[in-house]
Design a protein around this motif. Structure first.
Motif, PDB file in Angstrom:
ATOM      1  N   LYS A  15      63.715 -21.630  13.293  1.00 60.70           N
ATOM      2  CA  LYS A  15      62.943 -22.575  12.503  1.00 60.70           C
ATOM      3  C   LYS A  15      63.858 -23.187  11.458  1.00 60.70           C
ATOM      4  O   LYS A  15      64.821 -22.576  11.036  1.00 60.70           O
ATOM      5  CB  LYS A  15      61.755 -21.884  11.822  1.00 60.70           C
ATOM      6  N   PRO A  19      63.632 -30.107   7.730  1.00 59.02           N
ATOM      7  CA  PRO A  19      63.905 -30.769   8.994  1.00 59.02           C
ATOM      8  C   PRO A  19      64.905 -31.901   8.825  1.00 59.02           C
ATOM      9  O   PRO A  19      64.970 -32.545   7.787  1.00 59.02           O
ATOM     10  CB  PRO A  19      62.535 -31.319   9.408  1.00 59.02           C
ATOM     11  N   ALA A 274      51.273 -28.167  10.610  1.00 61.53           N
ATOM     12  CA  ALA A 274      51.146 -28.049  12.058  1.00 61.53           C
ATOM     13  C   ALA A 274      51.237 -29.437  12.672  1.00 61.53           C
ATOM     14  O   ALA A 274      50.837 -30.430  12.053  1.00 61.53           O
ATOM     15  CB  ALA A 274      49.830 -27.382  12.449  1.00 61.53           C
ATOM     16  N   GLN A 278      49.825 -26.925  16.630  1.00 66.66           N
ATOM     17  CA  GLN A 278      50.661 -25.733  16.579  1.00 66.66           C
ATOM     18  C   GLN A 278      51.398 -25.648  15.244  1.00 66.66           C
ATOM     19  O   GLN A 278      52.062 -26.609  14.833  1.00 66.66           O
ATOM     20  CB  GLN A 278      51.658 -25.725  17.740  1.00 66.66           C
ATOM     21  N   THR A 280      54.011 -24.966  12.218  1.00 66.78           N
ATOM     22  CA  THR A 280      55.451 -25.048  12.035  1.00 66.78           C
ATOM     23  C   THR A 280      55.758 -24.618  10.612  1.00 66.78           C
ATOM     24  O   THR A 280      54.854 -24.555   9.769  1.00 66.78           O
ATOM     25  CB  THR A 280      55.970 -26.479  12.281  1.00 66.78           C
ATOM     26  N   ASP A 281      57.017 -24.286  10.319  1.00 68.14           N
ATOM     27  CA  ASP A 281      57.380 -24.068   8.925  1.00 68.14           C
ATOM     28  C   ASP A 281      57.051 -25.326   8.136  1.00 68.14           C
ATOM     29  O   ASP A 281      57.338 -26.444   8.578  1.00 68.14           O
ATOM     30  CB  ASP A 281      58.881 -23.767   8.806  1.00 68.14           C
ATOM     31  N   ASN A 282      56.430 -25.160   6.965  1.00 73.65           N
ATOM     32  CA  ASN A 282      56.060 -26.319   6.159  1.00 73.65           C
ATOM     33  C   ASN A 282      57.278 -27.179   5.850  1.00 73.65           C
ATOM     34  O   ASN A 282      58.331 -26.666   5.476  1.00 73.65           O
ATOM     35  CB  ASN A 282      55.417 -25.866   4.851  1.00 73.65           C
ATOM     36  N   PRO A 345      52.121 -18.715  13.322  1.00 74.31           N
ATOM     37  CA  PRO A 345      52.299 -19.286  14.659  1.00 74.31           C
ATOM     38  C   PRO A 345      51.410 -18.592  15.688  1.00 74.31           C
ATOM     39  O   PRO A 345      51.016 -17.433  15.504  1.00 74.31           O
ATOM     40  CB  PRO A 345      53.783 -19.058  14.958  1.00 74.31           C
ATOM     41  N   ARG A 433      58.533 -27.640  23.883  1.00 76.43           N
ATOM     42  CA  ARG A 433      59.607 -27.875  22.919  1.00 76.43           C
ATOM     43  C   ARG A 433      60.330 -29.164  23.286  1.00 76.43           C
ATOM     44  O   ARG A 433      60.515 -29.469  24.471  1.00 76.43           O
ATOM     45  CB  ARG A 433      60.617 -26.729  22.944  1.00 76.43           C
ATOM     46  N   GLU A 443      63.879 -28.393  18.954  1.00 80.07           N
ATOM     47  CA  GLU A 443      63.351 -28.602  17.623  1.00 80.07           C
ATOM     48  C   GLU A 443      62.369 -27.484  17.272  1.00 80.07           C
ATOM     49  O   GLU A 443      61.687 -26.954  18.152  1.00 80.07           O
ATOM     50  CB  GLU A 443      62.666 -29.966  17.528  1.00 80.07           C
ATOM     51  N   PRO A 444      62.260 -27.136  15.989  1.00 81.66           N
ATOM     52  CA  PRO A 444      61.489 -25.952  15.596  1.00 81.66           C
ATOM     53  C   PRO A 444      59.991 -26.221  15.439  1.00 81.66           C
ATOM     54  O   PRO A 444      59.386 -25.882  14.425  1.00 81.66           O
ATOM     55  CB  PRO A 444      62.131 -25.566  14.263  1.00 81.66           C
ATOM     56  N   TYR A 445      59.411 -26.872  16.424  1.00 85.20           N
ATOM     57  CA  TYR A 445      57.968 -27.066  16.439  1.00 85.20           C
ATOM     58  C   TYR A 445      57.557 -27.266  17.886  1.00 85.20           C
ATOM     59  O   TYR A 445      58.379 -27.600  18.752  1.00 85.20           O
ATOM     60  CB  TYR A 445      57.546 -28.283  15.594  1.00 85.20           C
TER      61      TYR A 445
END
Length: 491
Positions: A15, A19, A274, A278, A280-282, A345, A433, A443-445
């Motif tokens: 994560k 971003p 999200a 889904q 994701t890290d804020n 998650p 992904r 990407e981390p989401y």
């Protein structure tokens, strides 16, 4: 530019706290509006379990929904009301709420003049409940009904709207849409949980909805772009008064037929919690903006300004800009809410996808109008009946699948957009992904809808853990109706 040294191997979950520009712009999709701007005033996942009856079935949530014509005031007075189609008399339809783990039974009655079915955009349920008329279920004829049974494996919020092979544009463009919220076991504390559906309408001078032309020029270009935007069915901007410092959870969904825009946030510091249901890290949106294509959903949280009288805006960057929401700080400041917590998650999604073992397929998108140097559409030599193609063909239920894999197999799909238009695509029944260009990470989401810029090729990856037949479909409904979709099978 992205610092590639910060990437981790694709076989590991990771994560990012902050971003990159590529994550938010290239990852979620560069956004563009083509055509008329629209004048506006003022390791392996837990598999999805099959639906089974149980001892508690008698007390499971159930509801009857009626889709039919009503009159609604889309523009402010003295403009007359418009005749629209609504769910239970509302456009958008009612917000449906269940708890994670419950099964929702919905008996949909079709009192419109056209066949109907409702797709649950982003819900990873049973394929026969996916709601694609003419593919996953028979279309619901006028006067008939159909029971949906939904057991979402994930919390979050999902868009319901019509989806029928060859016939989605009209029921959606007349106003049929709504939200299903699956509540977390432990929801973050907020002062307001605000679901918002953004819709656009193509209206005449008498406020009547203009005719639908499935094989007209708009189908070969940007799609049906309305000339009026509503927020939860009302004229924008919607005014929301809150105490200074109040915490807001904002659930934003794009239910337009075709409008691809961007959202800008002014006067607040929102955090995305999200994307496409889904967590994701804020993170803060780059330049306080987010791309917003049909089917896209964002779950955001922010605190109101501390000063009484301060305002904050959410604006759609369409034309000269359309203010959608206006938050006003009024009253007494509540107790401090503390740090903004991240959502948990989903345990039903994989931590990693073994790309080296993946079944690889390609989706080549071709066709559509050409755009000249002076930004005009060139429709010459274009078959308006079949203007789009995937791998040289249009989608039909009888066609062979793009691929067939066993349950649990890793899948990588290259989507190559060889058209002059940004192409948003939705993968049904799965969350995926977005891969880095060199297949050395993702990407981390998670997403269920991706925007492929014109002339670009992107790769997505997922575990095919949900058995059934599933579409990969354009979320621009006029393109979908003209065959811009394909399907795959999980056995």
């Amino acid at each position: 530019m992205t610092d590639r040294s910060a990437r981790r191997p694709a076989s590991h979950a990771f994560k990012a706290t902050v971003p990159t520009r590529r994550m938010v712009l290239a990852g979620l999709g560069a956004s563009a509006v083509l055509g008329e701007a629209g004048a506006q005033s003022s390791p392996t996942a837990t598999p999805v379990k099959p639906l089974t009856e149980n001892a508690d079935s008698a007390v499971l949530p159930s509801r009857n929904l009626v889709a039919g014509p009503v009159k609604s005031r889309l523009r402010p007075p003295p403009a007359p009301e418009s005749e629209v189609w609504a769910v239970d008399g509302e456009t958008p339809g009612p917000v449906l709420r269940i708890k994670l783990g419950q099964t929702l039974r919905l008996q949909l009655q079709n009192r419109t003049t056209k066949p109907l079915s409702l797709h649950w955009h982003g819900l990873r349920g049973l394929s026969e409940m996916d709601g694609v008329g003419g593919f996953s279920q028979p279309p619901i004829a006028p006067g008939a009904s159909f029971e949906y049974r939904l057991t979402p494996p994930d919390s979050g919020f999902f868009l319901y709207r019509p989806l029928l092979v060859g016939a989605s544009s009209e029921p959606a463009g007349r106003g049929l849409a709504g939200l299903l919220i699956v509540e977390e076991a432990e929801a973050p504390r907020v002062d307001l949980d605000l679901p918002v559906i953004v819709t656009d309408w193509l209206l005449g001078d008498d406020q009547s909805i203009q005719p639908f032309d499935a094989k007209g020029p708009e189908g070969a270009a940007a799609g049906r772009l309305g000339n009026w935007i509503t927020v939860n069915g009302k004229a924008p901007p919607q005014r929301i008064a809150l105490p200074p410092g109040a915490r807001v959870r904002l659930r934003l969904a794009n239910a337009c037929n075709a409008r691809i825009t961007r959202l800008r946030f002014d006067g607040i510091k929102p955090f995305v919690m999200a994307i496409d249901s889904q967590p994701t890290d804020n993170f803060e949106p780059v330049r306080a903006q987010l791309p917003f294509a049909p089917g896209t959903r964002y779950d955001l949280v922010f605190d109101m300004p501390d000063e009484a009288g301060a305002t904050a805006m959410v604006t759609a960057l369409t034309g000269s800009g359309v203010p959608l929401l206006r938050f006003v700080a009024e009253g007494t400041k509540p107790a401090a809410a503390g740090e903004i917590a991240a959502l948990r998650p989903s345990p039903a999604l994989p931590l990693a996808v073994r790309l080296q073992d993946a079944r690889r397929s390609e989706v080549i998108v071709t066709g559509g109008a050409k755009v000249t140097a002076d930004n005009k559409l060139d429709l010459s030599s274009l078959d308006l009946v079949r203007p789009w193609a995937i791998n040289g063909a249009i989608g039909t239920p009888e066609a062979k699948p793009l691929f067939s894999v066993r349950r649990g197999a890793p899948v990588v799909i290259a989507i190559d957009n060889r058209t002059a238009f940004l192409q948003p695509f939705h993968v049904h029944g799965h969350s995926f992904r977005l891969l880095h260009p060199l297949d050395d990470g993702w990407e981390p989401y998670f997403l269920d809808t991706v925007q492929i810029p014109e002339g670009r090729r992107l790769h997505i990856a997922f575990i095919a853990d949900n058995p059934g037949r599933w579409l990969i479909s354009s979320t621009v409904l006029e393109r979908f109706d003209l065959g811009l979709w394909t399907w795959f099978e999980v056995t």
